[in-house]
Design an enzyme around this catalytic site. Structure first.
Site, PDB file in Angstrom:
ATOM      1  N   ASP A  55       1.087  -1.221   0.166  1.00  0.00           N
ATOM      2  CA  ASP A  55       0.106   0.142   0.001  1.00  0.00           C
ATOM      3  C   ASP A  55       0.888   1.199  -0.022  1.00  0.00           C
ATOM      4  O   ASP A  55       2.124   1.066   0.336  1.00  0.00           O
ATOM      5  CB  ASP A  55      -0.826   0.156   1.311  1.00  0.00           C
ATOM      6  CG  ASP A  55      -1.921  -1.137   1.473  1.00  0.00           C
ATOM      7  OD1 ASP A  55      -2.071  -1.629   0.282  1.00  0.00           O
ATOM      8  OD2 ASP A  55      -2.223  -1.458   2.268  1.00  0.00           O
TER       9      ASP A  55
HETATM   10  N1  URA Z   1      -1.430  -6.121   3.831  1.00  0.00           N
HETATM   11  C1  URA Z   1      -1.690  -4.647   3.911  1.00  0.00           C
HETATM   12  O1  URA Z   1      -2.777  -4.450   4.376  1.00  0.00           O
HETATM   13  N2  URA Z   1      -1.290  -3.545   3.238  1.00  0.00           N
HETATM   14  C2  URA Z   1       0.119  -3.945   2.652  1.00  0.00           C
HETATM   15  O2  URA Z   1       0.743  -3.176   2.110  1.00  0.00           O
HETATM   16  C3  URA Z   1       0.644  -5.251   2.527  1.00  0.00           C
HETATM   17  C4  URA Z   1      -0.235  -6.262   3.249  1.00  0.00           C
END
Ligand code: URA
Length: 261
Positions: free
Chosen positions: A114
């Site tokens: 993310d």
């Molecule tokens: N899980 C999440 O919630 N975000 C990420 O970036 C990776 C795994």
């Protein structure tokens, strides 16, 4: 293998350690060690330090495995900082991960973190390995440190371990430990969108900060946010092994191919 050159035709050969380093096998120093250790061949003959090769003509192997110097497989490990988008192209013009690594070839991120997630991200042009590292059927482990709101108790941790119900179905069992009262170490082998954030939210402890600390066999606690490095040959081979699904001997697909030649 001598190559005839004239003043009109520049010598196409470049130093072997440079070719190896460009192929993602480590720093030039590491590549010099590979050569000195007798692990490198050029067109079937053991290479020595000082050798030069034409990367468009020679077949170079390390430990009998041909390196991808044509067109060139590269593997970079990046410690992604928050605020950088995991993509090779962002129409909105935001900072993107591929701009943080210096590649002459077109590379792409393996999987997705993310915008605000930090930590280890692999970038490569090896589509086959990338597919196997991201496809759920290979069950590749990803490990995260999640700083959360509040202090998860035993019941919350147990729920995270056994599986929580999300709007796209229950999560598979995960390995979850408490590092400190508000920091969890979570290992998952699925790759659903925002999975760790949604899992923590579902048990009443939304994530404040999320850092990926391991992808399959890859770790590097010394890589600072924004820093990158090329994988070593041993790291690529370990990844291949992790993503191969072992046969009876536990060989990787590349090892099998090399043996069957
Ligand atoms: N899980 C999440 O919630 N975000 C990420 O970036 C990776 C795994």
């Amino acid at each position: 293998m001598p190559t005839t050159t004239t003043p009109e035709t520049p010598d196409p050969r470049i130093r072997l350690q440079k070719v190896l380093a460009r192929a993602g096998l480590g720093s030039r120093r590491v590549c010099e060690e590979l050569i000195a250790d007798g692990r490198v061949t050029i067109d079937g003959e053991e290479a020595i330090l000082g050798d030069r090769v034409d990367p468009d003509a020679a077949v170079v192997t390390v430990d009998d495995v041909p390196i991808g110097i044509r067109p060139g497989s590269v593997y970079y490990l990046l410690n992604k900082p928050a605020g950088v988008v995991t993509t090779a192209d962002d129409p909105q013009g935001r900072p993107i991960v591929v701009d943080l690594v210096p590649s002459e070839t077109r590379i792409f991120p393996v999987g997705r973190l993310d915008l605000d997630t930090e930590g280890l991200l692999l970038l490569t042009n090896d589509g086959d390995l990338a597919h196997r590292l991201t496809h759920p059927s290979f069950g590749i482990e990803k490990e995260y440190l999640a700083e959360v709101e509040g202090e998860p108790g035993r019941a919350a941790v147990r729920r995270l371990r056994t599986g929580v119900s999300l709007d796209d179905g229950p999560t598979a069992p995960a390995t979850v430990g408490t590092v400190s009262p508000a920091v969890l170490r979570i290992v998952i082998h699925e790759g659903r969108n925002h999975q760790v954030r949604r899992m923590c939210e579902a048990v009443g402890h939304p994530v404040r900060r999320l850092v990926r600390t391991r992808l399959a066999t890859l770790t590097d606690p010394r890589l600072a946010p924004g820093e990158w490095r090329a994988l070593t040959i041993d790291e690529v081979r370990a990844l291949e092994r992790a993503a191969a699904g072992p046969n009876d001997e536990g060989d990787t697909r590349r090892e099998r191919r090399a043996r069957d030649r």
